[in-house]
Design an enzyme around this catalytic site. Structure first.
Site, PDB file in Angstrom:
ATOM      1  N   PHE A  16      12.467  -3.428  22.258  1.00 16.83           N
ATOM      2  CA  PHE A  16      11.936  -4.711  21.801  1.00 16.83           C
ATOM      3  C   PHE A  16      13.087  -5.706  21.710  1.00 16.83           C
ATOM      4  O   PHE A  16      14.059  -5.468  20.990  1.00 16.83           O
ATOM      5  CB  PHE A  16      11.242  -4.594  20.441  1.00 16.83           C
ATOM      6  CG  PHE A  16      10.622  -5.894  20.008  1.00 16.83           C
ATOM      7  CD1 PHE A  16       9.375  -6.282  20.486  1.00 16.83           C
ATOM      8  CD2 PHE A  16      11.298  -6.753  19.147  1.00 16.83           C
ATOM      9  CE1 PHE A  16       8.810  -7.507  20.107  1.00 16.83           C
ATOM     10  CE2 PHE A  16      10.742  -7.968  18.764  1.00 16.83           C
ATOM     11  CZ  PHE A  16       9.489  -8.337  19.241  1.00 16.83           C
ATOM     12  N   ASP A  51      21.673  -4.834  21.644  1.00 15.31           N
ATOM     13  CA  ASP A  51      20.837  -5.668  20.782  1.00 15.31           C
ATOM     14  C   ASP A  51      20.851  -5.053  19.390  1.00 15.31           C
ATOM     15  O   ASP A  51      20.228  -4.023  19.140  1.00 15.31           O
ATOM     16  CB  ASP A  51      19.414  -5.734  21.348  1.00 15.31           C
ATOM     17  CG  ASP A  51      18.496  -6.623  20.506  1.00 15.31           C
ATOM     18  OD1 ASP A  51      18.881  -6.976  19.376  1.00 15.31           O
ATOM     19  OD2 ASP A  51      17.389  -6.948  20.983  1.00 15.31           O
ATOM     20  N   LYS A  62      17.962 -11.431  12.424  1.00 16.31           N
ATOM     21  CA  LYS A  62      17.387 -10.803  11.227  1.00 16.31           C
ATOM     22  C   LYS A  62      18.271 -10.852   9.975  1.00 16.31           C
ATOM     23  O   LYS A  62      18.232 -11.840   9.257  1.00 16.31           O
ATOM     24  CB  LYS A  62      16.954  -9.372  11.557  1.00 16.31           C
ATOM     25  CG  LYS A  62      15.780  -9.364  12.550  1.00 16.31           C
ATOM     26  CD  LYS A  62      14.937  -8.118  12.457  1.00 16.31           C
ATOM     27  CE  LYS A  62      13.606  -8.303  13.153  1.00 16.31           C
ATOM     28  NZ  LYS A  62      13.562  -7.955  14.552  1.00 16.31           N
TER      29      LYS A  62
HETATM   30  C1  LIG Z   1      13.180  -8.592  15.793  1.00 19.25           C
HETATM   31  C2  LIG Z   1      13.942  -8.263  17.015  1.00 19.25           C
HETATM   32  C3  LIG Z   1      14.118  -9.197  18.043  1.00 19.25           C
HETATM   33  C4  LIG Z   1      13.452 -10.556  18.052  1.00 19.25           C
HETATM   34  O1  LIG Z   1      13.849 -11.354  16.998  1.00 19.25           O
HETATM   35  P1  LIG Z   1      13.016 -12.709  16.670  1.00 19.25           P
HETATM   36  O2  LIG Z   1      13.854 -13.376  15.616  1.00 19.25           O
HETATM   37  O3  LIG Z   1      11.679 -12.304  16.184  1.00 19.25           O
HETATM   38  O4  LIG Z   1      12.954 -13.487  17.917  1.00 19.25           O
HETATM   39  C5  LIG Z   1      14.913  -8.827  19.124  1.00 19.25           C
HETATM   40  N1  LIG Z   1      15.497  -7.622  19.179  1.00 19.25           N
HETATM   41  C6  LIG Z   1      15.347  -6.701  18.211  1.00 19.25           C
HETATM   42  C7  LIG Z   1      16.043  -5.387  18.319  1.00 19.25           C
HETATM   43  C8  LIG Z   1      14.557  -6.989  17.101  1.00 19.25           C
HETATM   44  O5  LIG Z   1      14.378  -6.052  16.158  1.00 19.25           O
END
Ligand SMILES: *Cc1c(COP(=O)(O)O)cnc(C)c1O
Length: 398
Positions: A136, A220, A249
Site C-alpha cells: 500500500f 516506504d 503518518k
Molecule cells: C498510509 C500509507 C500511505 C499513504 O499515506 P496517505 O497520507 O494516506 O496518502 C502510503 N504508504 C504507506 C506504507 C502507508 O501506510
C-alpha cells in the site's frame, strides 16, 4: 448532542468513500479519546499510526500555538527556521542526505517515484517501477498503480510503467529485472497488507541486486517509521539503507506532513524546477513535527515502543496457544498484527463497544498501532478485554 446526530448530517454531505463508524470524537489526550456522549476510549489505532506521541501532546500543542502566532505559511521560495531544523534532524537520524517535505504519504511516494525516474533516466535507463503484492503506497493514480488491484478497479486507465511481484520471493523479482527498471519500492513491514515483515535475507538480496544493477531502492516507511517499531525507521532493524525513504503518518504528531529523503547519488540527478510544492514543509507543519520528534527523544519512546511491543507480542502469542481463533501474530515494536482464521471486523466492533479502538486490515488481521506512550495499564486492560471477546466469539462459533 448524540453520536448519531452528526453521523446523519455527515452522510448527507461527505462523499461516500468511507464506511464511517457512527462515533463522533470531540477530544483526545494521550492514549484516550472521548466521544460526544462523553464515552471514553483507549486508542490502539492512533489515527492509523499517526498519533505516535499520543493525542494532543502538550509540547506539540504548544509548538503549534507558538508557531501559529508568528508565521503559519510562507512560500518555499524562502527559508524558514523550523523547516531547516527539521531537515537537519531528519537527515541526521536517517543517514540519508537530502529531504523534501510534502503534505501526505501518497505525495511522498509520488515524489519518490519522480526522483527515482529522474535518476534512472540520467543513466539512460528506463522508468519502470517494481512494487510488491499486497503493498500500500497511497490512493493517487500513480500510487494505486503500485498497489493492490482492489484499489485500481474502476479508475482506469491506470498509469503504466508499474509491475508487481510477490514479497519475499527473490526469484520473482529477478525475473522482472531489466534495463527498463528504474526502482523497486517496498514497505520493510507491510502495513495495510496485514503487518507483513520482509524477510531479512530477502531485503539484503534486494539491496544487493539494486546495487549491482544500479536500480533505485525505495523504502516506504510511512507507517513503519517515526519510532513505531522501536527504531526510528524499520530499515534500522534490518540494517539496510535505501536510496530513498518516504515518511508521513507519525511525522507530524497529527499535523498533515510527509517527506521523502534520498542519498546524494539520487539528489545529484535533480535540478532546479524538477519538483515542487506549495504547502509542503510550511512553518506550522514543520514546527509540529520538530516538537513531535523531540518528544520521542525526551520521553524515550524508541525503547518504550520496543519494550511495550515485546510485552504485547508475548501476551498475544500466549493467547494464540490457547485460542482456535488466532492464526499468527506478526510485527515489530508497536506495529503489530493479529491474524485470525475469520474476518476481524466482528472483533473490532466488540472491542469498540468495550471502549477500545483498533482496526481490521487485510480482512483477517487485527491491527494494533497505539500511541508509543500508551500506559502499560491501558495495554493490560486491552489484553483482558481482548481475551474475553475472543472467548465469546469462540463459544458462539461452537
Ligand atoms: C498510509 C500509507 C500511505 C499513504 O499515506 P496517505 O497520507 O494516506 O496518502 C502510503 N504508504 C504507506 C506504507 C502507508 O501506510
Amino acid at each position: 448532542m448524540q453520536n448519531i446526530d452528526l453521523h446523519i448530517k455527515d452522510q448527507q454531505f461527505y462523499l461516500p468513500t468511507f464506511k464511517r463508524i457512527p462515533i463522533t470524537f470531540i477530544k483526545g489526550l494521550g492514549s484516550r479519546l472521548w466521544d460526544i456522549e462523553n464515552k471514553e476510549y483507549v486508542d490502539l489505532l492512533a489515527g492509523i499510526a499517526v498519533n505516535n506521541v499520543g493525542h494532543c501532546h502538550p509540547k506539540v500543542v504548544k509548538a503549534i500555538q507558538e508557531q501559529a502566532k508568528d508565521l503559519i505559511h510562507i512560500s518555499n521560495f524562502f527559508v524558514s527556521p523550523p523547516q531547516v531544523a527539521l531537515s537537519e534532524l531528519l537527515v541526521n537520524i536517517s543517514g540519508l542526505d537530502r529531504v523534501f517535505f510534502t503534505n501526505s504519504g501518497a505525495e511522498s511516494v509520488e515524489g519518490a517515484i519522480k526522483i527515482a525516474r529522474r535518476y534512472s533516466h540520467s543513466k539512460d535507463r528506463g522508468g519502470k517501477i517494481i512494487s510488491m503484492h499486497n503493498s500500500f503506497h497511497g490512493r493517487t493514480l500513480a500510487t494505486i498503480a503500485t498497489g493492490q488491484p482492489k484499489y485500481q478497479e474502476g479508475f482506469g486507465p491506470i498509469p503504466h510503467g508499474f509491475v508487481q511481484v510477490p514479497l519475499n520471493d527473490i526469484e520473482a523479482l529477478k525475473s522482472e529485472l531489466s534495463e527498463d527498471i528504474a526502482a523497486i519500492i517496498l514497505e520493510p513491514i507491510q502495513g495495510e497488507g496485514g503487518i507483513r515483515p520482509a524477510d531479512q535475507s530477502y531485503l539484503q538480496e534486494v539491496k544487493d541486486l539494486c546495487e549491482k544493477h544500479d536500480i533505485v531502492l525505495i523504502f516506504d516507511e510511512i507507517q513503519s517509521g517515526i519510532a513505531r517499531t522501536g527504531k526510528w525507521f524499520a530499515k534500522d532493524i534490518y540494517g539496510i539503507q535505501p536510496d530513498i525513504m518516504t515518511l508521513a503518518k507519525g511525522l507530524g504528531g497529527g499535523m498533515p506532513i510527509g517527506a521523502f529523503l534520498c542519498n546524494e547519488k539520487i539528489a545529484s540527478a535533480i535540478q532546479f524546477g524538477d519538483h515542487g510544492t506549495t504547502f509542503g514543509g510550511n512553518p506550522l507543519a514543520t514546527a509540529a513535527s520538530l516538537a513531535t520528534l523531540q518528544v520521542i527523544v525526551e520521553e524515550g519512546l524508541l525503547s518504550a515502543a520496543k519494550t511495550k511491543g515485546n510485552w504485547l507480542k508475548d501476551q498475544l502469542n500466549a493467547m494464540m496457544l490457547e485460542s482456535s481463533l488466532i492464526k499468527e501474530v506478526r510485527g515489530e515494536g508497536l506495529m503489530l498484527g493479529v491474524e485470525l482464521h475469520i474476518p476481524a471486523a466482528d472483533l473490532v466492533q466488540r472491542l469498540l463497544k468495550a471502549g477500545f479502538i483498533a482496526n481490521a486490515t487485510a480482512i483477517n488481521v487485527l491491527r494494533l498501532v497505539p500511541p508509543l506512550n500508551i500506559p502499560m495499564e491501558d495495554l493490560e486492560k486491552f489484553i483482558e478485554v481482548l481475551k474475553e471477546e475472543i472467548k465469546k466469539i469462540e463459544i458462539e462459533q461452537k
